[in-house]
Design a protein around this motif. Structure first.
Motif, PDB file in Angstrom:
ATOM      1  N   UNK A   1       5.974  -3.810  -8.211  1.00 17.61           N
ATOM      2  CA  UNK A   1       6.248  -2.567  -9.173  1.00 17.61           C
ATOM      3  C   UNK A   1       5.992  -1.372  -8.236  1.00 17.61           C
ATOM      4  N   UNK A   2       4.999  -1.570  -7.388  1.00 14.17           N
ATOM      5  CA  UNK A   2       4.438  -0.227  -6.464  1.00 14.17           C
ATOM      6  C   UNK A   2       5.741  -0.193  -5.516  1.00 14.17           C
ATOM      7  N   UNK A   3       5.991  -1.124  -5.114  1.00 15.72           N
ATOM      8  CA  UNK A   3       7.117  -0.987  -4.130  1.00 15.72           C
ATOM      9  C   UNK A   3       8.426  -0.172  -4.787  1.00 15.72           C
ATOM     10  N   UNK A   4       8.571  -0.564  -5.765  1.00 18.48           N
ATOM     11  CA  UNK A   4       9.820   0.024  -6.629  1.00 18.48           C
ATOM     12  C   UNK A   4       9.682   1.493  -6.979  1.00 18.48           C
ATOM     13  N   UNK A   5       8.208   1.762  -7.550  1.00 18.87           N
ATOM     14  CA  UNK A   5       7.974   3.199  -7.781  1.00 18.87           C
ATOM     15  C   UNK A   5       7.914   3.926  -6.566  1.00 18.87           C
ATOM     16  N   UNK A   6       7.737   3.672  -5.517  1.00 17.01           N
ATOM     17  CA  UNK A   6       7.507   4.417  -4.312  1.00 17.01           C
ATOM     18  C   UNK A   6       9.094   4.483  -3.837  1.00 17.01           C
ATOM     19  N   UNK A   7      10.042   3.615  -3.942  1.00 17.91           N
ATOM     20  CA  UNK A   7      11.390   3.710  -3.393  1.00 17.91           C
ATOM     21  C   UNK A   7      12.076   4.887  -4.429  1.00 17.91           C
ATOM     22  N   UNK A   8      11.608   4.319  -5.582  1.00 20.47           N
ATOM     23  CA  UNK A   8      12.550   5.204  -6.669  1.00 20.47           C
ATOM     24  C   UNK A   8      12.071   6.677  -6.528  1.00 20.47           C
ATOM     25  N   UNK A   9      10.835   7.041  -5.995  1.00 20.07           N
ATOM     26  CA  UNK A   9      10.293   8.244  -6.008  1.00 20.07           C
ATOM     27  C   UNK A   9      10.876   8.957  -4.624  1.00 20.07           C
ATOM     28  N   UNK A  10      11.496   8.048  -3.598  1.00 19.28           N
ATOM     29  CA  UNK A  10      12.287   8.820  -2.613  1.00 19.28           C
ATOM     30  C   UNK A  10      11.441   8.238  -1.014  1.00 19.28           C
ATOM     31  N   UNK A  11      10.717   7.305  -1.302  1.00 19.78           N
ATOM     32  CA  UNK A  11      10.158   6.738   0.015  1.00 19.78           C
ATOM     33  C   UNK A  11      11.039   6.234   0.791  1.00 19.78           C
ATOM     34  N   UNK A  12      10.959   6.356   2.221  1.00 16.55           N
ATOM     35  CA  UNK A  12      11.817   5.816   3.439  1.00 16.55           C
ATOM     36  C   UNK A  12      11.588   4.300   3.589  1.00 16.55           C
ATOM     37  N   UNK A  13      10.203   3.928   3.320  1.00 17.53           N
ATOM     38  CA  UNK A  13       9.550   2.666   3.767  1.00 17.53           C
ATOM     39  C   UNK A  13       8.269   2.346   3.045  1.00 17.53           C
ATOM     40  N   UNK A  14       7.765   1.115   3.084  1.00 12.60           N
ATOM     41  CA  UNK A  14       6.443   0.787   2.495  1.00 12.60           C
ATOM     42  C   UNK A  14       5.984  -0.361   3.302  1.00 12.60           C
ATOM     43  N   UNK A  19      -0.338  -3.919   3.300  1.00 14.51           N
ATOM     44  CA  UNK A  19      -1.596  -4.583   3.845  1.00 14.51           C
ATOM     45  C   UNK A  19      -2.343  -5.260   3.171  1.00 14.51           C
ATOM     46  N   UNK A  20      -3.518  -5.826   3.237  1.00 14.71           N
ATOM     47  CA  UNK A  20      -4.349  -6.443   2.426  1.00 14.71           C
ATOM     48  C   UNK A  20      -4.975  -5.413   1.342  1.00 14.71           C
ATOM     49  N   UNK A  21      -5.258  -4.169   1.899  1.00 10.05           N
ATOM     50  CA  UNK A  21      -5.992  -3.387   1.165  1.00 10.05           C
ATOM     51  C   UNK A  21      -5.541  -2.040   0.592  1.00 10.05           C
ATOM     52  N   UNK A  22      -3.911  -1.634   1.301  1.00 10.46           N
ATOM     53  CA  UNK A  22      -3.537  -0.821   0.939  1.00 10.46           C
ATOM     54  C   UNK A  22      -1.936  -0.792   1.013  1.00 10.46           C
ATOM     55  N   UNK A  23      -1.114   0.065   0.310  1.00  7.12           N
ATOM     56  CA  UNK A  23       0.276   0.366   0.496  1.00  7.12           C
ATOM     57  C   UNK A  23       0.593   1.584   1.490  1.00  7.12           C
ATOM     58  N   UNK A  24       1.291   1.273   2.466  1.00  5.33           N
ATOM     59  CA  UNK A  24       1.341   2.553   3.574  1.00  5.33           C
ATOM     60  C   UNK A  24       2.829   2.931   3.116  1.00  5.33           C
TER      61      UNK A  24
END
Length: 248
Positions: free
Chosen positions: A152-165, A168-173
């Protein structure tokens, strides 16, 4: 983006940052002053100011401090004139280094930066001498939350216009093109995410392996002295620092 993790560096610097929180807030205050001078004191109509405010909040700068900095900048009326400059150079072992500064005295800052390079076996270069070795990106570090669905986080980031995600164990870059950074950050904010960091950054295209411990120590000292300078906002480099150093 693998191999260029900002999170590891943030973990490494966290203890030091906690001890120097006042200095960090002062530096962000300067960035606020520049943003207000360029686009006014209303974040609604000043995208650069919104970005700096997001950076301030990710650094745990209290809202009172943020608002006070904005009001101070709006009321200065040009009494303090800050200038943004990027210094480029090489450290020991051929490490490329960029230092972004905000200064009210170009001559003082240039002298200080040159001294730091010279003192630690580096050399200050001309504009453009190492900048081409870095890609300009937006980077947002999103905290993992309990019960959060990774997809869900990956989809939200990409839908917002992110190039890449990168996960890691602690964060989404979350990486963005520079011009898409604000839109992606605001999209993730609206989705309810909190950030450990949110800023435009420069990521090395390749990294440089250091030949020995002596060179490593010199490079680390040079970077630390730059970061400790009051006028220096950000420092970027392409050195391969050992993982155990980053985890301290």
């Amino acid at each position: 983006m693998a191999g260029h993790s900002k999170w590891a560096n943030i973990k490494h610097k966290k203890g030091k940052a906690d001890a120097q929180r006042g200095k960090i807030f002062t530096k962000i205050g300067r960035e606020i002053a520049v943003a207000v001078r360029e686009g006014g004191a209303d974040p609604a109509s000043n995208g650069k100011l919104r970005d700096v405010i997001a950076k301030a909040k990710a650094s745990n700068m209290p809202n009172d401090n943020i608002n006070r900095s904005i009001k101070k900048a709006a009321g200065e009326g040009g009494s303090v004139s800050y200038e943004e400059i990027i210094y480029e150079g090489y450290g020991p072992g051929g490490v490329a280094i960029l230092a972004e500064v905000v200064t009210d005295n170009r001559n003082r800052t240039a002298s200080d930066v040159r001294h730091i390079f010279d003192k630690n076996g580096g050399s200050l270069g001309t504009t453009g001498s190492v900048g081409y070795l870095f890609d300009h990106k937006g980077l947002i570090l999103v905290e993992h939350q309990a019960g959060q669905e990774e997809d869900e986080v990956l989809m939200q980031a990409l839908e917002a216009g992110a190039e890449d995600v990168e996960v890691t164990e602690e964060v989404f870059e979350v990486y963005t093109a520079p011009n898409d950074f604000s839109a992606v950050r605001e999209g993730l904010e609206q989705a309810g995410h909190t950030f450990l960091s949110a800023e435009r950054t420069k990521i090395p295209q390749t990294t440089v392996a250091l030949p020995d411990e002596e060179t490593l120590a010199k490079v680390q000292k040079l970077l630390e002295m730059l970061e400790d300078n009051d006028d220096v906002m950000n420092v970027y480099h392409n050195a391969e620092l050992p993982e155990e150093e980053l985890e301290d």
